[in-house]
Design an enzyme around this catalytic site. Sequence first.
Site, short mmCIF file in Angstrom:
data_model
loop_
_atom_site.label_atom_id
_atom_site.label_comp_id
_atom_site.label_asym_id
_atom_site.label_seq_id
_atom_site.Cartn_x
_atom_site.Cartn_y
_atom_site.Cartn_z
N ASP A 1 0.85 -1.19 0.00
CA ASP A 1 0.00 0.00 0.00
C ASP A 1 0.89 1.24 0.00
O ASP A 1 2.12 1.13 0.12
CB ASP A 1 -0.97 0.01 1.19
CG ASP A 1 -2.32 0.60 0.81
OD1 ASP A 1 -2.34 1.68 0.18
OD2 ASP A 1 -3.37 -0.01 1.12
N LYS B 1 -8.71 -7.49 -3.37
CA LYS B 1 -10.04 -7.52 -2.78
C LYS B 1 -10.70 -6.16 -2.90
O LYS B 1 -10.30 -5.20 -2.25
CB LYS B 1 -9.97 -7.94 -1.31
CG LYS B 1 -11.33 -7.90 -0.61
CD LYS B 1 -11.20 -8.08 0.89
CE LYS B 1 -12.51 -7.77 1.59
NZ LYS B 1 -12.86 -6.31 1.53
N ASP C 1 3.50 1.52 -4.81
CA ASP C 1 2.39 1.98 -5.63
C ASP C 1 2.07 0.91 -6.66
O ASP C 1 2.92 0.54 -7.48
CB ASP C 1 2.81 3.29 -6.33
CG ASP C 1 1.67 3.91 -7.15
OD1 ASP C 1 0.67 3.22 -7.42
OD2 ASP C 1 1.80 5.09 -7.52
N HIS D 1 -12.66 -2.39 -8.92
CA HIS D 1 -13.89 -1.65 -9.24
C HIS D 1 -13.75 -0.16 -9.00
O HIS D 1 -14.60 0.63 -9.43
CB HIS D 1 -15.08 -2.24 -8.47
CG HIS D 1 -15.15 -1.84 -7.02
ND1 HIS D 1 -16.33 -1.85 -6.31
CD2 HIS D 1 -14.19 -1.43 -6.14
CE1 HIS D 1 -16.11 -1.47 -5.06
NE2 HIS D 1 -14.82 -1.21 -4.94
#
Length: 395
Positions: A262, A296, A282, A300
Site C-alpha cells: 500500500d 479484494k 504503488d 472496481h
Amino acid sequence: MAPHRHRRRHDEDTGRASSVEIMGITKHSEELLQAQLELWHHAFGYVKSMALAVAIDLGIPDAIHRSGGAATLPQILAEIGLCPSRLHGLRRLMRALTVAGTFAISTTSSEDGGGAGNEEAVYELTPASRLLVTDDGEGLSPVLSLVLNPFRVSPLGMGIGAWFRLRDDDDDDDGRRRPAPFAVAHGGRNMWEAAARKPAFNALVNDAMAADSRFLMRIVLRECGAEVFGGVGSLVDVAGGLGGAATAVARAFPEMDCSVLDLPHVVANAPSGGGVRFVAGDMFQSIPPADAVFLKWILHDWGDDECIKILKNCKQAIPSRDKGGKVIIIDIVVGSGSSDAKQLETQVLYDLLIMGINGVERDEQEWKKIFFEAGFKDYKIMPILGVRSIIELYP
C-alpha cells in the site's frame, strides 16, 4: 465445504476458454450473505431515487418519446445534447433504471459496413416512464421532481448530473480521463483527497473497509479457503490497507508468506504482528513478486485503462500458471451467480454509486476484455459471495 460442480465455457470471440464454477455453500454462510443483500438493497434505495432524478433532469423520457417511444443510446444522447464521451455513463444509468422497471429494453439488428448484423439495445417507455413525459404538458414529472429533490441535491446526484453535462473540453487527456462526479461535486477533490482533509470521513471509510474484510473473509476462508489459497507459498495483498484480509489469510495458512502493498502513508500506520509484512509502494508502478496477488474490492475503483495497468504489473509479479501463479480477485461480476432480481438490482445500483469516483462494476464480458488486454489467458469465476464473486486469473 459443500460440494460443487464445474462448468467450462468456450469463448467464441477469442478461441480461449473461460469458466464459471458453480459452488454450493453452507447454510450459515448463505444466510449471512442473504442478510447482507437485504441490507445493501435497502441502503442503496437512495441510488435508485437519485438515478430517476437525474433521468428526469436530463430529459430522457422526453427524448425517447420524441424518438417514437423507443431509442438507442446514441439516439438518446444526441436528443438530449450530451457529448458522445458520456455514452458509457448513460448506458450504466439506463441499465439501473431498466432493472428497476422504469424503462424497458429490447434489441434490434443493424448492419455494419461489411454487411454483418449487430444487435443494438433499444430503450422503450413503460407505463411508468410515459407519466414522466413533459412534451405534451401532461404527466407527473413536476410531482416526482419535488419528491426527488433531496436526492437531486445530494453530492452524488449533483455530481453525476453535472458530470453528464460536462463538455469534452472539460475532460483531461482528450476525454480519456474524465473528472469523477464526486470531484465535480467537491470542488475538484476526489474521494481520497476529501478523506485526507476530513478525519471523520477518513475514519468512516477505513472502518467500513475493515468491517467488510472481517465479514467477508470469514466466509471466503470457510467455504473455499483451501481451493483458493491452498498451496500458495506467498501472497501479496495489493492495496490491502491495514492488513485485515491478509491477516485472516495468514492465520488460516500460517505457512504462507503474506504481505500487504500500500502507499507509504498507509503503511506508516500499519499494525505490527499478525504474521503479515507491510511494503510501501504503488500498484501502478510495480508489485512485489509472489506466487499469488490478491485484489479484494480494488479494481472496481478504477477505469479500464488503470485496471489493465494494475493487472499487467500483477502478471509481472507472479510465476507462470504451471508454477502456481495466479491473481485472486474479489469483486462484483454483474449478472453472475444468482438469478435473484434483488441481487442484480443491488449490483447495478452499486455500479452507479461507484461511478461517483470513476469506478465500474463490470459484467463478465467487461472483465474478460481487461483480462485479455492485460495479457492473461484464462480465468474462473466463482459466484459464491452473494453480490460479489471470486475470480481466479491465470497468466
